[in-house]
Scaffold this motif. Structure first.
Motif, short mmCIF file in Angstrom:
data_model
loop_
_atom_site.label_atom_id
_atom_site.label_comp_id
_atom_site.label_asym_id
_atom_site.label_seq_id
_atom_site.Cartn_x
_atom_site.Cartn_y
_atom_site.Cartn_z
N TYR A 59 0.84 -1.20 0.00
CA TYR A 59 0.00 0.00 0.00
C TYR A 59 0.87 1.25 0.00
O TYR A 59 1.87 1.32 0.73
N ALA A 60 0.50 2.24 -0.79
CA ALA A 60 1.20 3.52 -0.79
C ALA A 60 0.81 4.29 0.46
O ALA A 60 -0.34 4.26 0.89
N GLN A 61 1.76 4.99 1.05
CA GLN A 61 1.50 5.81 2.22
C GLN A 61 1.61 7.28 1.84
O GLN A 61 2.67 7.75 1.43
N VAL A 62 0.51 7.99 1.97
CA VAL A 62 0.45 9.42 1.69
C VAL A 62 0.02 10.13 2.96
O VAL A 62 -0.95 9.72 3.60
N PRO A 63 0.71 11.18 3.38
CA PRO A 63 0.32 11.88 4.60
C PRO A 63 -1.11 12.40 4.50
O PRO A 63 -1.52 12.91 3.45
N VAL A 64 -1.87 12.29 5.58
CA VAL A 64 -3.24 12.79 5.64
C VAL A 64 -3.33 13.85 6.73
O VAL A 64 -2.98 13.59 7.89
N GLY A 65 -3.77 15.04 6.36
CA GLY A 65 -3.97 16.11 7.32
C GLY A 65 -5.44 16.47 7.43
O GLY A 65 -6.23 16.20 6.52
N LEU A 66 -5.82 17.09 8.54
CA LEU A 66 -7.20 17.54 8.76
C LEU A 66 -7.30 19.03 8.48
O LEU A 66 -6.60 19.83 9.10
N VAL A 83 -12.09 17.94 7.33
CA VAL A 83 -11.90 17.40 5.98
C VAL A 83 -10.53 16.75 5.88
O VAL A 83 -9.50 17.43 5.94
N PRO A 84 -10.47 15.41 5.72
CA PRO A 84 -9.18 14.73 5.57
C PRO A 84 -8.64 14.91 4.15
O PRO A 84 -9.34 14.66 3.17
N LEU A 85 -7.40 15.36 4.05
CA LEU A 85 -6.77 15.60 2.75
C LEU A 85 -5.45 14.86 2.70
O LEU A 85 -4.58 15.05 3.56
N ALA A 86 -5.28 14.01 1.69
CA ALA A 86 -4.05 13.25 1.51
C ALA A 86 -3.18 13.98 0.49
O ALA A 86 -3.55 14.10 -0.68
N THR A 87 -2.03 14.44 0.94
CA THR A 87 -1.19 15.26 0.04
C THR A 87 0.25 15.26 0.52
O THR A 87 0.52 15.01 1.69
N LEU A 284 -8.73 15.04 -1.50
CA LEU A 284 -9.92 14.44 -0.92
C LEU A 284 -10.19 13.07 -1.52
O LEU A 284 -10.57 12.13 -0.82
N MET A 285 -10.01 12.96 -2.83
CA MET A 285 -10.23 11.69 -3.52
C MET A 285 -9.30 10.60 -3.01
O MET A 285 -9.73 9.47 -2.74
N ILE A 286 -8.02 10.92 -2.87
CA ILE A 286 -7.07 9.93 -2.38
C ILE A 286 -7.40 9.53 -0.95
O ILE A 286 -7.38 8.34 -0.61
N ALA A 287 -7.72 10.50 -0.12
CA ALA A 287 -8.05 10.20 1.27
C ALA A 287 -9.28 9.31 1.38
O ALA A 287 -9.35 8.41 2.22
N CYS A 339 -11.64 7.79 6.55
CA CYS A 339 -11.76 9.20 6.17
C CYS A 339 -13.20 9.58 5.85
O CYS A 339 -13.66 10.68 6.21
N LEU A 340 -13.93 8.70 5.19
CA LEU A 340 -15.35 8.97 4.94
C LEU A 340 -16.12 9.03 6.25
O LEU A 340 -17.07 9.82 6.39
#
Length: 394
Positions: A59-66, A83-87, A284-287, A339-340
């Motif tokens: 699995y790819a790991q992408v940081p998720v911030g609120l 709102v969780p955002l993966a970026t 948002l889509m990735i999260a 995240c949802l």
């Protein structure tokens, strides 16, 4: 509306330390109504990836911030969400959070889904245009039969429109489906294949292509004019004093830069007249387990900034082609499900909420970024928050 949400906790001394992260995670768990083990790093059962990927290796790991809290005045009332955002783009979550804070102080972002329909565009090819025109008439007379074909292998989707467009000796058939809480691409593709084959046989077409005019995952003019998926509008009115205090500029300056950007967009020939919709939407889509390739269509739209007669700033975005789902795909698995849950947008009956949040989020991000351009702090903010240089140099 429930009790307003608290601000996302920060620690200026060590914001990436375990204590600061634990405080934010606890906040997210309260919003989600349960534990978030996968966001905390617990591995996902690889068997759950079946149907989503081939040749799995991990699995790819992408940081998720609120980001947030974001206050939305939606179709079902007013609510607040984190709102969780993966970026991996530094300063982006902070930018969206600033816009959300300003909009919240003005009462929140008003957002609505104004249209719902997933289009597909099969093509039939004939010997000449007269046969294509006759086939168009067959499409117009056969809607009930085509709708019945579409309903044969789905309980959730239904055909709501079928229109033929003659282009030379070809007929493009625009089929529009309702897909419930899923994006519904696979369902619509199956139904389209059956409908196209039926029409080809009935009209004597020489060739039949399921994706004859392929709008899928590409910027296109139809996405801007007709819309695809969920069409969302979001707006907020900001008092002039709030704009000056929180965005550090005048409402008139924001309206002026928006007009100049519109001139620039005209020369680009772009379908994306927002400022940074793609940033927030793909994060948002990735999260949330969406298909990020749909950002090419979903980022289609307009930003509007105007000064009202009372001197306030009216801001709005229109996003006619949001392709999102709260069931199916990867939405119910691993970190996406968590995240949802943070958004209160898990499962059936929640896609409208997710679309409202997406529209409101885009508006807040665009407000914040435009203000940084006007105030002249865009570069300094990125230098402070968004520079992760090789070797750790500053």
């Amino acid at each position: 509306m429930d009790e307003p949400l608290e601000k996302v906790p920060r620690d200026p001394a060590d914001d990436f330390g375990s204590e600061a992260i634990a405080r934010r995670r606890a906040l997210a768990e309260r919003a989600a109504g349960g534990a978030l083990p996968h966001l905390a790093g617990a591995p996902v059962d690889p068997r759950t990836a079946a149907g989503n990927v081939e040749n799995l290796i991990g699995y790819a790991q992408v940081p998720v911030g609120l980001a947030g809290p974001l206050r939305v005045v939606g179709a079902q009332g007013t609510y607040e969400v984190y709102v969780p955002l993966a970026t991996t783009e530094g300063a982006m979550v902070a930018s969206y959070s600033r816009g959300m804070a300003v909009a919240r102080a003005a009462g929140g972002v008003r957002a609505r889904v104004v249209k719902d329909g997933l289009s597909q565009h099969p093509m039939l090819v004939f010997e000449g245009f007269e046969a294509a025109v006759a086939a168009r008439d067959v499409v117009a007379a056969s809607f009930d039969e085509l709708a019945a074909i579409a309903s044969e292998d789905t309980r959730h989707g239904r055909l709501v429109s079928a229109v033929g467009e003659v282009v030379g000796r070809r007929l493009i058939v625009r089929l529009v489906f309702r897909t419930g809480d899923a994006i519904g691409i696979n369902m619509a593709a199956r139904a389209t294949d059956r409908i196209a084959r039926c029409l080809a046989e009935r009209t004597g077409a020489l060739e039949c292509y399921v994706h004859g005019q392929d709008v899928e995952k590409r910027a296109n003019q139809r996405a801007l004019v007709e819309g695809r998926g969920r069409s969302v509008v979001a707006e907020v009115t900001l008092p002039a004093a709030l704009v000056r205090e929180r965005l550090r500029c005048e409402p008139s300056a924001l309206a002026k830069i928006a007009r100049s950007y519109a001139v620039g967009y005209t020369g680009l020939g772009t379908q994306n007249w927002t400022v940074q919709a793609a940033n927030g939407l793909v994060a948002l889509m990735i999260a949330c387990g969406q298909d990020p390739a749909y950002v090419t269509e979903s980022a289609t739209g307009w930003l509007e900034l105007e000064v009202t007669d009372a001197g306030e700033l009216y801001a709005a975005v229109s996003l006619p082609s949001l392709l999102l789902g709260t069931v199916g795909g990867g939405s119910g698995k691993g970190t996406a499900a968590e995240c949802l849950a943070i958004l209160g947008a898990s499962g059936a009956g929640k896609v409208e909420r997710l679309a409202e949040v997406a529209g409101a989020m885009v508006l807040c991000g665009d407000l914040s970024l435009m203000a940084s351009f006007v105030a002249g702090d865009f570069v300094s903010a990125h230098e402070r928050l968004g520079r992760n240089r090789p070797g750790g140099s500053k």
